[in-house]
Design a protein around this motif. Structure first.
Motif, PDB file in Angstrom:
ATOM      1  N   SER A 176       7.681  -5.232   0.228  1.00  0.00           N
ATOM      2  CA  SER A 176       6.493  -6.065   0.080  1.00  0.00           C
ATOM      3  C   SER A 176       6.855  -7.437  -0.477  1.00  0.00           C
ATOM      4  CB  SER A 176       5.484  -5.386  -0.846  1.00  0.00           C
ATOM      5  OG  SER A 176       4.382  -6.223  -1.084  1.00  0.00           O
ATOM      6  N   GLY A 177       7.653  -7.434  -1.535  1.00  0.00           N
ATOM      7  CA  GLY A 177       8.063  -8.708  -2.134  1.00  0.00           C
ATOM      8  C   GLY A 177       8.860  -9.574  -1.177  1.00  0.00           C
ATOM      9  N   LEU A 178       9.786  -8.967  -0.448  1.00  0.00           N
ATOM     10  CA  LEU A 178      10.591  -9.725   0.508  1.00  0.00           C
ATOM     11  C   LEU A 178       9.737 -10.281   1.652  1.00  0.00           C
ATOM     12  CD1 LEU A 178      13.806  -7.508   0.682  1.00  0.00           C
ATOM     13  CD2 LEU A 178      13.523  -9.723  -0.470  1.00  0.00           C
ATOM     14  N   LYS A 188       0.837  -1.213   0.000  1.00  0.00           N
ATOM     15  CA  LYS A 188       0.000   0.000   0.000  1.00  0.00           C
ATOM     16  C   LYS A 188       0.864   1.253   0.000  1.00  0.00           C
ATOM     17  CE  LYS A 188      -4.119   2.109   1.775  1.00  0.00           C
ATOM     18  NZ  LYS A 188      -4.512   2.682   0.511  1.00  0.00           N
ATOM     19  N   PHE A 189       1.895   1.280   0.850  1.00  0.00           N
ATOM     20  CA  PHE A 189       2.814   2.425   0.852  1.00  0.00           C
ATOM     21  C   PHE A 189       3.479   2.576  -0.513  1.00  0.00           C
ATOM     22  CE2 PHE A 189       3.336   2.228   5.661  1.00  0.00           C
ATOM     23  CZ  PHE A 189       2.720   3.451   5.879  1.00  0.00           C
ATOM     24  N   GLY A 190       3.923   1.460  -1.078  1.00  0.00           N
ATOM     25  CA  GLY A 190       4.614   1.509  -2.363  1.00  0.00           C
ATOM     26  C   GLY A 190       3.730   1.988  -3.491  1.00  0.00           C
ATOM     27  N   LEU A 191       2.498   1.513  -3.527  1.00  0.00           N
ATOM     28  CA  LEU A 191       1.595   1.914  -4.601  1.00  0.00           C
ATOM     29  C   LEU A 191       1.181   3.378  -4.478  1.00  0.00           C
ATOM     30  CD1 LEU A 191      -0.574  -1.298  -4.956  1.00  0.00           C
ATOM     31  CD2 LEU A 191       1.223  -0.465  -6.490  1.00  0.00           C
ATOM     32  N   ASP A 192       1.192   3.901  -3.266  1.00  0.00           N
ATOM     33  CA  ASP A 192       0.924   5.329  -3.091  1.00  0.00           C
ATOM     34  C   ASP A 192       2.032   6.183  -3.699  1.00  0.00           C
ATOM     35  OD1 ASP A 192      -1.480   4.883  -1.825  1.00  0.00           O
ATOM     36  OD2 ASP A 192      -0.674   5.149   0.204  1.00  0.00           O
ATOM     37  N   LYS A 193       3.235   5.626  -3.803  1.00  0.00           N
ATOM     38  CA  LYS A 193       4.380   6.364  -4.349  1.00  0.00           C
ATOM     39  C   LYS A 193       4.519   6.209  -5.862  1.00  0.00           C
ATOM     40  CE  LYS A 193       6.378   7.270  -0.251  1.00  0.00           C
ATOM     41  NZ  LYS A 193       5.706   8.377   0.375  1.00  0.00           N
ATOM     42  N   VAL A 194       3.797   5.269  -6.453  1.00  0.00           N
ATOM     43  CA  VAL A 194       3.906   5.012  -7.887  1.00  0.00           C
ATOM     44  C   VAL A 194       3.097   6.051  -8.652  1.00  0.00           C
ATOM     45  CG1 VAL A 194       3.319   3.370  -9.725  1.00  0.00           C
ATOM     46  CG2 VAL A 194       4.297   2.536  -7.583  1.00  0.00           C
ATOM     47  N   ASN A 210      11.326   1.332  -6.258  1.00  0.00           N
ATOM     48  CA  ASN A 210      10.466   1.654  -5.126  1.00  0.00           C
ATOM     49  C   ASN A 210      10.791   0.687  -3.982  1.00  0.00           C
ATOM     50  OD1 ASN A 210       8.214   1.740  -3.346  1.00  0.00           O
ATOM     51  ND2 ASN A 210       6.953   2.596  -4.982  1.00  0.00           N
ATOM     52  N   TRP A 211      11.388   1.195  -2.929  1.00  0.00           N
ATOM     53  CA  TRP A 211      11.824   0.353  -1.811  1.00  0.00           C
ATOM     54  C   TRP A 211      10.647  -0.268  -1.069  1.00  0.00           C
ATOM     55  CZ3 TRP A 211      16.552  -1.298  -1.800  1.00  0.00           C
ATOM     56  CH2 TRP A 211      17.533  -0.544  -2.450  1.00  0.00           C
ATOM     57  N   TRP A 212       9.516   0.407  -1.053  1.00  0.00           N
ATOM     58  CA  TRP A 212       8.337  -0.158  -0.396  1.00  0.00           C
ATOM     59  C   TRP A 212       7.878  -1.422  -1.123  1.00  0.00           C
ATOM     60  CZ3 TRP A 212       7.393   1.284   4.292  1.00  0.00           C
ATOM     61  CH2 TRP A 212       7.670   2.583   4.703  1.00  0.00           C
ATOM     62  N   GLN A 259      10.720   6.622 -17.264  1.00  0.00           N
ATOM     63  CA  GLN A 259      10.629   7.244 -15.944  1.00  0.00           C
ATOM     64  C   GLN A 259       9.648   6.477 -15.039  1.00  0.00           C
ATOM     65  OE1 GLN A 259       9.270  11.294 -16.033  1.00  0.00           O
ATOM     66  NE2 GLN A 259       9.592  11.592 -13.847  1.00  0.00           N
ATOM     67  N   PHE A 260       8.506   6.058 -15.609  1.00  0.00           N
ATOM     68  CA  PHE A 260       7.545   5.302 -14.800  1.00  0.00           C
ATOM     69  C   PHE A 260       8.158   3.986 -14.326  1.00  0.00           C
ATOM     70  CE2 PHE A 260       4.555   1.804 -14.520  1.00  0.00           C
ATOM     71  CZ  PHE A 260       3.716   2.271 -13.509  1.00  0.00           C
ATOM     72  N   PHE A 261       8.746   3.217 -15.244  1.00  0.00           N
ATOM     73  CA  PHE A 261       9.284   1.907 -14.886  1.00  0.00           C
ATOM     74  C   PHE A 261      10.494   2.025 -13.960  1.00  0.00           C
ATOM     75  CE2 PHE A 261       6.757   0.720 -18.588  1.00  0.00           C
ATOM     76  CZ  PHE A 261       6.076  -0.365 -18.055  1.00  0.00           C
ATOM     77  N   ARG A 262      11.308   3.040 -14.164  1.00  0.00           N
ATOM     78  CA  ARG A 262      12.435   3.254 -13.246  1.00  0.00           C
ATOM     79  C   ARG A 262      11.918   3.548 -11.834  1.00  0.00           C
ATOM     80  NH1 ARG A 262      15.468   8.351 -14.002  1.00  0.00           N
ATOM     81  NH2 ARG A 262      14.728   8.872 -11.966  1.00  0.00           N
ATOM     82  N   GLY A 263      10.921   4.388 -11.726  1.00  0.00           N
ATOM     83  CA  GLY A 263      10.335   4.694 -10.424  1.00  0.00           C
ATOM     84  C   GLY A 263       9.669   3.476  -9.796  1.00  0.00           C
ATOM     85  N   PHE A 264       9.042   2.665 -10.624  1.00  0.00           N
ATOM     86  CA  PHE A 264       8.359   1.465 -10.127  1.00  0.00           C
ATOM     87  C   PHE A 264       9.361   0.444  -9.592  1.00  0.00           C
ATOM     88  CE2 PHE A 264       6.326  -2.665 -10.553  1.00  0.00           C
ATOM     89  CZ  PHE A 264       5.088  -2.422  -9.987  1.00  0.00           C
ATOM     90  N   PHE A 265      10.409   0.181 -10.365  1.00  0.00           N
ATOM     91  CA  PHE A 265      11.369  -0.860  -9.982  1.00  0.00           C
ATOM     92  C   PHE A 265      12.407  -0.399  -8.965  1.00  0.00           C
ATOM     93  CE2 PHE A 265       9.834  -2.716 -14.024  1.00  0.00           C
ATOM     94  CZ  PHE A 265       9.352  -3.904 -13.480  1.00  0.00           C
TER      95      PHE A 265
END
Length: 119
Positions: free
Chosen positions: A51-53, A23-29, A45-47, A37-43
């Protein structure tokens, strides 16, 4: 049984943490676009990485739970994550949770207590 309950609680904490991080990560996307620029920001994103970890950790614990316990006992215990998710919604995201949802959380807790009773 205590080992199963303990490992299920830890696994559910990782599941709930994964959702909170998501949720935190998607708020930053940014809004989706086919741009570098979109994909760089997405990949980067530490949040989302957190989440994945968290989900990977939950899955590894789940493997051990399933290996040594009956599915009919272990699988319903995943519902503990709904309790943690509701608590995260209140204390982290400051959401208002209606009374009926709290009743649902209470039913989940009662169900887990019934599952944990010796047969």
């Amino acid at each position: 049984m205590l080992k199963l309950i303990g490992s299920s609680i830890v696994q559910c904490l990782f599941l709930a943490a994964g959702q909170v991080f998501l949720k935190f990560g998607l708020d930053k996307v940014d809004k989706f676009s086919w741009t570098w620029q979109f994909f760089r920001g997405f990949f980067t994103n530490w949040w989302l990485l957190g989440s994945g970890l968290s989900m990977v950790a939950a899955s590894i614990i789940w493997f051990f739970i399933l290996k040594y316990n009956d599915l009919s006992l272990a699988y319903p215990l995943i519902s503990i994550s709904y309790i943690f998710g509701t608590l995260a919604a209140v204390f982290i995201f400051h959401e208002t949770v209606p009374f009926t949802r709290w009743v649902g959380v209470l039913f989940i807790m009662i169900g887990v207590a019934f599952l944990a009773r010796p047969t």
